[in-house]
Enzyme design. Sequence first.
Site, PDB file in Angstrom:
ATOM      1  N   LYS A 266       5.655 -13.433   4.308  1.00  0.00           N
ATOM      2  CA  LYS A 266       4.393 -14.156   4.150  1.00  0.00           C
ATOM      3  C   LYS A 266       4.121 -14.614   2.720  1.00  0.00           C
ATOM      4  O   LYS A 266       4.214 -13.829   1.778  1.00  0.00           O
ATOM      5  CB  LYS A 266       3.225 -13.274   4.616  1.00  0.00           C
ATOM      6  CG  LYS A 266       3.249 -12.979   6.113  1.00  0.00           C
ATOM      7  CD  LYS A 266       2.068 -12.115   6.490  1.00  0.00           C
ATOM      8  CE  LYS A 266       2.031 -11.872   7.987  1.00  0.00           C
ATOM      9  NZ  LYS A 266       0.897 -10.988   8.353  1.00  0.00           N
TER      10      LYS A 266
ATOM     11  N   GLY B  63      10.902  -2.196  -1.028  1.00  0.00           N
ATOM     12  CA  GLY B  63      11.716  -1.424  -0.098  1.00  0.00           C
ATOM     13  C   GLY B  63      12.745  -2.228   0.656  1.00  0.00           C
ATOM     14  O   GLY B  63      13.880  -1.780   0.844  1.00  0.00           O
TER      15      GLY B  63
ATOM     16  N   ARG C 267      14.311   6.757  -1.191  1.00  0.00           N
ATOM     17  CA  ARG C 267      13.165   7.319  -1.910  1.00  0.00           C
ATOM     18  C   ARG C 267      13.302   8.832  -2.105  1.00  0.00           C
ATOM     19  O   ARG C 267      12.813   9.374  -3.104  1.00  0.00           O
ATOM     20  CB  ARG C 267      11.871   6.981  -1.165  1.00  0.00           C
ATOM     21  CG  ARG C 267      11.454   5.529  -1.364  1.00  0.00           C
ATOM     22  CD  ARG C 267      10.206   5.184  -0.608  1.00  0.00           C
ATOM     23  NE  ARG C 267       9.739   3.839  -0.981  1.00  0.00           N
ATOM     24  CZ  ARG C 267       8.934   3.108  -0.250  1.00  0.00           C
ATOM     25  NH1 ARG C 267       8.486   3.564   0.905  1.00  0.00           N
ATOM     26  NH2 ARG C 267       8.552   1.913  -0.656  1.00  0.00           N
TER      27      ARG C 267
END
Length: 408
Positions: A212, A365, A40
């Site tokens: 999830k 990410g 980043r």
Amino acid sequence: MAVKTLADLLAEGVQGRGVLVRSDLNVPLDDSGNITDPGRIIASAPTLKALSDAGAKVVVMAHLGRPKGEPDPKFSLAPVAAALAEQLGRNVQLAGDVVGTDALARAEGLTDGDVLLLENIRFDPRETSKDDAERLKLAKALAELVDDPGGAEPAFVSDGFGVVHRKQASVYDVATVLPHYAGGLVATEVDVLKQLTGSSDRPYAVVLGGSKVSDKLAVIENLATKADSLIIGGGMCYTFLAAQGFSVGDSLCQTEMIDTCKKLLEDYGDVIHLPVDIVAADSFAADAPHETVAADQIPDGKMGLDVGPESVKRFSALLSNAKTVFWNGPMGVFEFPAFAAGTKGVAEAIIAATGKGAFSVVGGGDSAAAVRQLGLPEDGFSHISTGGGASLEFLEGKSLPGIEVLES
């Protein structure tokens, strides 16, 4: 109204002007405070360099981790300031506070081309406040840092795509008090994501991983109607396998989502593709004994930590003729070498498709970190996104406050 961009601001001229920039410098640190993936920072540097080279007095806002609205040395931006200075090839000052006496004194002392990084913006509780008035107070204090009474007009550049889905002071409210522009990163991300949601070249393949189902549910529902194939791996594939009536042993499984997954398989069974084999381990550890088993035969007491080689082969076949690919989330626990083959194999299939002319986007990410950690060429993909949650919300069809405010 069209969003003004960094190019527009540079065309106006920034010599001697104070420019406040919201960057996304939220990089992972190890226990010793060392940056483990500078992606980043590297991605944020071009916008900051362009402003600095053009003579702006640059004040950068960013966050790191999740401090609880007060200073916490563990979340200081000190290592980020050093890494950013290396990327820019120039000194980057770090203020000792957000909008306090040190930040004010340093901002007043800036000369043309200087770069000042404010301390972690989330050290100020007003940044994430639900109270509009509180956030606006912080926004005005931030704007004061670049204000030059009687001098050139200050400006705000939004360049942290990873936070544009947040209605926060440094993302949203600052744009209501200063002339505002989209930085290079934000403008590029929006263009790329519009391609994914608009007239994508077909076949269109989506690869989703991560732990999830609940985190990706809206994306699955939205993209299942647009994609030709939707490949599901990672921890969330076990909830789908359980929805098919298979035992998943000790694998990660959201039991409360099983009925939802059943419904998704009923509605989009021709589009959704699940692993056919799994690398099952005795425990969640890098050196855990493991074996490859059929997806419907995960033994009791074992947990799936990666998709197996047959799954990689099938997923690669689906990806081989794709013209558009969106990948978000690893296929397994790629941080452990024994369970990285699934992620690496699927990534290599996407690279191969890109080499044949496909438009490929890596979002999130974890996926971007996997590309770097596994030694894959970053230029093997058309675009590597810097904004995980923001990318997903855009693809869900949600409006993003930090983008909306730039349009006003």
